[in-house]
Design a protein around this motif. Structure first.
Motif, PDB file in Angstrom:
ATOM      1  N   UNK A 110      62.313  63.226  67.047  1.00 14.64           N
ATOM      2  CA  UNK A 110      61.413  64.013  67.891  1.00 14.64           C
ATOM      3  C   UNK A 110      62.181  64.828  68.932  1.00 14.64           C
ATOM      4  N   UNK A 111      63.048  64.228  69.744  1.00 14.36           N
ATOM      5  CA  UNK A 111      63.811  65.055  70.688  1.00 14.36           C
ATOM      6  C   UNK A 111      64.832  65.960  70.002  1.00 14.36           C
ATOM      7  N   UNK A 112      65.341  65.544  68.854  1.00 10.80           N
ATOM      8  CA  UNK A 112      66.296  66.383  68.121  1.00 10.80           C
ATOM      9  C   UNK A 112      65.638  67.707  67.729  1.00 10.80           C
ATOM     10  N   UNK A 113      64.403  67.642  67.288  1.00 12.35           N
ATOM     11  CA  UNK A 113      63.703  68.823  66.781  1.00 12.35           C
ATOM     12  C   UNK A 113      62.857  69.527  67.833  1.00 12.35           C
ATOM     13  N   UNK A 114      62.758  68.961  69.038  1.00  9.02           N
ATOM     14  CA  UNK A 114      61.851  69.479  70.057  1.00  9.02           C
ATOM     15  C   UNK A 114      62.113  70.951  70.363  1.00  9.02           C
ATOM     16  N   UNK A 115      61.099  71.784  70.100  1.00  7.75           N
ATOM     17  CA  UNK A 115      61.144  73.217  70.404  1.00  7.75           C
ATOM     18  C   UNK A 115      62.293  73.946  69.698  1.00  7.75           C
ATOM     19  N   UNK A 116      62.773  73.378  68.606  1.00  5.07           N
ATOM     20  CA  UNK A 116      63.848  74.039  67.853  1.00  5.07           C
ATOM     21  C   UNK A 116      63.302  75.269  67.135  1.00  5.07           C
ATOM     22  N   UNK A 117      64.104  76.300  67.057  1.00  8.20           N
ATOM     23  CA  UNK A 117      63.715  77.481  66.278  1.00  8.20           C
ATOM     24  C   UNK A 117      63.701  77.154  64.795  1.00  8.20           C
ATOM     25  N   UNK A 118      64.589  76.249  64.376  1.00  2.00           N
ATOM     26  CA  UNK A 118      64.615  75.796  62.989  1.00  2.00           C
ATOM     27  C   UNK A 118      64.986  74.322  62.970  1.00  2.00           C
ATOM     28  N   UNK A 119      64.163  73.517  62.297  1.00  4.44           N
ATOM     29  CA  UNK A 119      64.478  72.104  62.083  1.00  4.44           C
ATOM     30  C   UNK A 119      64.619  71.879  60.592  1.00  4.44           C
ATOM     31  N   UNK A 120      65.820  71.515  60.170  1.00  2.00           N
ATOM     32  CA  UNK A 120      66.109  71.205  58.771  1.00  2.00           C
ATOM     33  C   UNK A 120      65.949  69.703  58.605  1.00  2.00           C
ATOM     34  N   UNK A 166      52.363  66.605  63.244  1.00  2.00           N
ATOM     35  CA  UNK A 166      51.791  66.998  64.537  1.00  2.00           C
ATOM     36  C   UNK A 166      52.678  66.625  65.726  1.00  2.00           C
ATOM     37  N   UNK A 167      53.597  65.695  65.524  1.00  2.00           N
ATOM     38  CA  UNK A 167      54.487  65.277  66.613  1.00  2.00           C
ATOM     39  C   UNK A 167      55.765  66.118  66.654  1.00  2.00           C
ATOM     40  N   UNK A 168      55.982  66.906  65.631  1.00  2.00           N
ATOM     41  CA  UNK A 168      57.171  67.746  65.551  1.00  2.00           C
ATOM     42  C   UNK A 168      56.800  69.163  65.962  1.00  2.00           C
ATOM     43  N   UNK A 169      57.297  69.600  67.105  1.00  2.00           N
ATOM     44  CA  UNK A 169      56.885  70.922  67.596  1.00  2.00           C
ATOM     45  C   UNK A 169      57.961  71.987  67.390  1.00  2.00           C
ATOM     46  N   UNK A 170      58.799  71.799  66.376  1.00  4.26           N
ATOM     47  CA  UNK A 170      59.753  72.851  66.021  1.00  4.26           C
ATOM     48  C   UNK A 170      58.984  74.076  65.538  1.00  4.26           C
ATOM     49  N   UNK A 171      59.548  75.256  65.785  1.00  6.73           N
ATOM     50  CA  UNK A 171      58.865  76.493  65.390  1.00  6.73           C
ATOM     51  C   UNK A 171      58.822  76.652  63.869  1.00  6.73           C
ATOM     52  N   UNK A 172      59.872  76.170  63.197  1.00  4.40           N
ATOM     53  CA  UNK A 172      59.911  76.262  61.735  1.00  4.40           C
ATOM     54  C   UNK A 172      60.570  74.998  61.210  1.00  4.40           C
ATOM     55  N   UNK A 173      59.934  74.362  60.225  1.00  2.57           N
ATOM     56  CA  UNK A 173      60.470  73.156  59.606  1.00  2.57           C
ATOM     57  C   UNK A 173      60.712  73.448  58.121  1.00  2.57           C
TER      58      UNK A 173
END
Length: 243
Positions: A172-182, A206-213
């Motif tokens: 969750x913190x790793x991907x928080x608000x990331x432009x891209x989460x791989x 729903x808990x992952x708020x990265x812009x693109x997954x």
């Protein structure tokens, strides 16, 4: 910033995909995010030169994620690389790379080390380089491989990568608000061990708020379901623009 998929397959090359290796380029700086055994093949296909790579970031020490490093180093040696290379990894990276390189090509590691300078950095706290800041977070995979997820802050862009892992709230913190989460997603409905299944991931979206997954490291069960998935699955050769 452009991400080129040099390889997104699992350890078994499911679907004919090459081992994990992502190429990031931004402002003429080039990064390899993981460097699986087939990485040099992917680089050749996409016209990426070993002599121009500035950083290699390794999430963990499994062959499909770091086994390509000796071939990159050998190719850089043969093609007369002169500029320094920085390798960032879990603890012990230099020793593991030296042992693997020596096993594959006896005597070459010392020759490489005397030809161009390799800077080794190990995970621990924020790693601040001239170009980006890297945060590495331990995840749940084969413990001996020292598995980590990584979060790369580069100018005003954030790229994060789960590495290989079971589902863990550490993502969750790793991907928080990331432009891209791989995000790795090896299984479709099987529950572990060591990897995430799609059925586990969907309730967490729903808990992952990265812009693109985007999904990577797909096994055979995932590949048979690709057409029905709601998230983009990476493929070798794909390019993703990070706006």
């Amino acid at each position: 910033m452009i991400l080129t998929v040099l390889g997104c397959g699992d350890a078994f090359a499911s679907g004919g995909q090459l081992n994990t290796c992502f190429h990031l380029q931004h402002n003429h700086v080039q990064v390899l995010l993981d460097c699986g055994a087939t990485s040099l093949v992917g680089m050749r296909r996409e016209g990426v030169l070993s002599t121009e790579i500035d950083y290699i970031i390794l999430t963990h020490f499994h062959g499909d994620h770091f086994g390509g490093v000796p071939f990159i180093l050998l190719d850089a040696l043969v093609n007369k690389r002169t500029k320094p290379l920085t390798i960032i990894s879990p603890p012990g990276g230099k020793q593991r790379i030296a042992q693997l390189t020596e096993c594959l090509y006896s005597g070459i590691f010392q020759q490489i080390a005397s030809t161009f300078f390799i800077i080794y950095k190990e995970f621990g706290g924020d790693i601040v380089t001239e170009h980006f800041t890297l945060i590495a977070t331990p995840v749940i995979h084969s413990p001996d491989s020292l598995p980590h997820a990584v979060r790369l802050q580069w100018d005003n862009k954030v790229v994060s990568f789960s590495g290989d892992t079971e589902w863990t709230d550490a993502l969750l913190p790793v991907s928080d608000n990331a432009d891209l989460f791989i995000c790795e997603c090896n299984y479709f409905d099987k529950e572990g061990p060591a990897h995430i299944s799609y059925h586990q991931l969907v309730p967490q979206l729903p808990r992952l708020n990265a812009h693109k997954i985007v999904l990577t490291h797909l096994g055979e069960s995932m590949l048979t379901q690709k057409a029905s998935l709601q998230l983009l699955c990476l493929e070798d050769g794909m390019k993703v623009e990070i706006n």
